[in-house]
Design an enzyme around this catalytic site. Structure first.
Site, PDB file in Angstrom:
ATOM      1  N   GLY A  12       0.795  -1.228   0.000  1.00  0.00           N
ATOM      2  CA  GLY A  12       0.000   0.000   0.000  1.00  0.00           C
ATOM      3  C   GLY A  12       0.824   1.273   0.000  1.00  0.00           C
ATOM      4  N   SER A  13       2.073   1.196  -0.488  1.00  0.00           N
ATOM      5  CA  SER A  13       2.871   2.436  -0.486  1.00  0.00           C
ATOM      6  C   SER A  13       2.298   3.448  -1.469  1.00  0.00           C
ATOM      7  CB  SER A  13       4.355   2.149  -0.761  1.00  0.00           C
ATOM      8  OG  SER A  13       4.564   1.759  -2.093  1.00  0.00           O
ATOM      9  N   ASN A  14       1.733   2.989  -2.584  1.00  0.00           N
ATOM     10  CA  ASN A  14       1.074   3.940  -3.494  1.00  0.00           C
ATOM     11  C   ASN A  14      -0.166   4.543  -2.842  1.00  0.00           C
ATOM     12  OD1 ASN A  14       2.108   4.248  -6.412  1.00  0.00           O
ATOM     13  ND2 ASN A  14       2.448   2.081  -5.960  1.00  0.00           N
ATOM     14  N   LEU A  85      -4.837  -6.829  -6.823  1.00  0.00           N
ATOM     15  CA  LEU A  85      -4.515  -7.962  -7.688  1.00  0.00           C
ATOM     16  C   LEU A  85      -5.704  -8.759  -8.217  1.00  0.00           C
ATOM     17  CD1 LEU A  85      -1.346  -9.230  -5.791  1.00  0.00           C
ATOM     18  CD2 LEU A  85      -1.571  -7.440  -7.519  1.00  0.00           C
ATOM     19  N   HIS A 104      -0.278  -0.088 -13.517  1.00  0.00           N
ATOM     20  CA  HIS A 104       0.453  -1.319 -13.796  1.00  0.00           C
ATOM     21  C   HIS A 104       1.950  -0.982 -13.863  1.00  0.00           C
ATOM     22  CE1 HIS A 104       0.862  -5.444 -15.107  1.00  0.00           C
ATOM     23  NE2 HIS A 104       1.768  -5.007 -15.964  1.00  0.00           N
ATOM     24  N   ASP A 145      -5.614  -5.617 -17.427  1.00  0.00           N
ATOM     25  CA  ASP A 145      -4.619  -4.693 -18.003  1.00  0.00           C
ATOM     26  C   ASP A 145      -4.903  -4.290 -19.448  1.00  0.00           C
ATOM     27  OD1 ASP A 145      -3.208  -4.943 -15.593  1.00  0.00           O
ATOM     28  OD2 ASP A 145      -2.131  -6.695 -16.326  1.00  0.00           O
ATOM     29  N   GLU A 174       5.867   5.862 -10.043  1.00  0.00           N
ATOM     30  CA  GLU A 174       4.481   5.786  -9.546  1.00  0.00           C
ATOM     31  C   GLU A 174       4.205   6.926  -8.564  1.00  0.00           C
ATOM     32  OE1 GLU A 174       3.442   1.090 -10.049  1.00  0.00           O
ATOM     33  OE2 GLU A 174       4.346   1.666  -8.151  1.00  0.00           O
TER      34      GLU A 174
HETATM   35  C1  GAR Z   1       2.854  -1.303  -7.616  1.00  0.00           C
HETATM   36  O1  GAR Z   1       4.107  -1.286  -8.247  1.00  0.00           O
HETATM   37  C2  GAR Z   1       1.736  -1.444  -8.647  1.00  0.00           C
HETATM   38  O2  GAR Z   1       2.039  -0.852  -9.885  1.00  0.00           O
HETATM   39  C3  GAR Z   1       1.649  -2.931  -8.786  1.00  0.00           C
HETATM   40  O3  GAR Z   1       1.810  -3.439  -7.495  1.00  0.00           O
HETATM   41  C4  GAR Z   1       2.699  -2.578  -6.778  1.00  0.00           C
HETATM   42  C5  GAR Z   1       2.085  -2.307  -5.414  1.00  0.00           C
HETATM   43  O4  GAR Z   1       2.971  -1.609  -4.591  1.00  0.00           O
HETATM   44  N1  GAR Z   1       0.399  -3.324  -9.374  1.00  0.00           N
HETATM   45  C6  GAR Z   1       0.268  -4.417 -10.133  1.00  0.00           C
HETATM   46  O5  GAR Z   1       1.185  -5.181 -10.369  1.00  0.00           O
HETATM   47  C7  GAR Z   1      -1.132  -4.643 -10.710  1.00  0.00           C
HETATM   48  N2  GAR Z   1      -1.081  -5.592 -11.773  1.00  0.00           N
HETATM   49  P1  GAR Z   1       2.450  -0.870  -3.297  1.00  0.00           P
HETATM   50  O6  GAR Z   1       1.522  -1.848  -2.568  1.00  0.00           O
HETATM   51  O7  GAR Z   1       3.663  -0.568  -2.508  1.00  0.00           O
HETATM   52  O8  GAR Z   1       1.701   0.361  -3.722  1.00  0.00           O
END
Ligand code: GAR
Length: 191
Positions: A12-14, A85, A104, A145, A174
């Protein structure tokens, strides 16, 4: 006020970056964080940020109605998948037409589709000897996607870059772009 929901399956860092970006805005609010994993670190982040978070089962998500009820309860206008996911089911797509976006961690249409997420994507990119990778922000449709692309940004890869290094470069992109892209889409909604 536009109310946003963030869906995340893991760290969940994004989601945290997005929540910090919109903190104390009077036109946009992160009203809720949702996850399919009760033990996902995103819940602890939500708690620290003072944002309610809920968990649902994959089964409930596939059927759609329970999750839709929660979204209605919080009067959610727009949905952001930030490291989420599961495939989005039809009831949700119907309820939020062109109001669900995903990020993505690669340059779609490359390295997308079922099973391509997180570190798996970065490993595949390194194994193929790619000289660049990046991020794709796109609308969500019924296929993994494949929805219309809204935004892409690229990063250069160097020989010897490991999947961990690629992930670092991609996360940097991101954090730099995702909140701003959301902001511009949400502004169009409220106009
Ligand atoms: C992110 O890099 C996002 O782009 C990816 O999962 C990561 C989650 O990081 N998403 C996918 O692969 C979707 N197909 P986070 O939990 O630290 O935000």
């Amino acid at each position: 006020m536009v109310l946003l929901a963030l869906f995340a399956s893991g760290s969940g860092s994004n989601a945290e970056q997005i929540a910090r970006y919109f903190h104390q805005r009077d036109d946009v609010k992160i009203a809720l964080i949702l996850s399919n994993k009760a033990d996902a670190p995103v819940h602890a982040r939500a708690k620290r940020l003072g944002i309610p978070s809920v968990t649902f089962s994959k089964d409930a998500f596939d059927k759609g109605l329970e999750v839709l009820d929660i979204l209605r309860q919080y009067q959610i206008d727009f949905i952001v998948l930030a490291g989420f996911l599961l495939k989005v089911s039809q009831p949700l797509l119907d309820a939020y037409p062109r109001r669900i976006i995903n990020i993505h961690p690669a340059l779609l249409p490359l390295y997308g589709g079922k099973g391509m997420y997180g570190d798996r994507v970065h490993r595949a990119v390194v194994e193929a000897g790619e000289k660049e990778s990046g991020i794709t922000i796109h609308y969500v449709n019924e296929h993994y996607d494949e929805g219309d692309i809204i935004f892409q940004a690229r990063c250069e890869l160097l020989p010897g870059d490991t999947p961990v290094e690629v992930a670092r470069k991609v996360h940097e992109l991101e954090y730099a772009h995702f909140p701003e892209v959301i902001d511009s889409l949400v502004k169009k909604l409220s106009n």
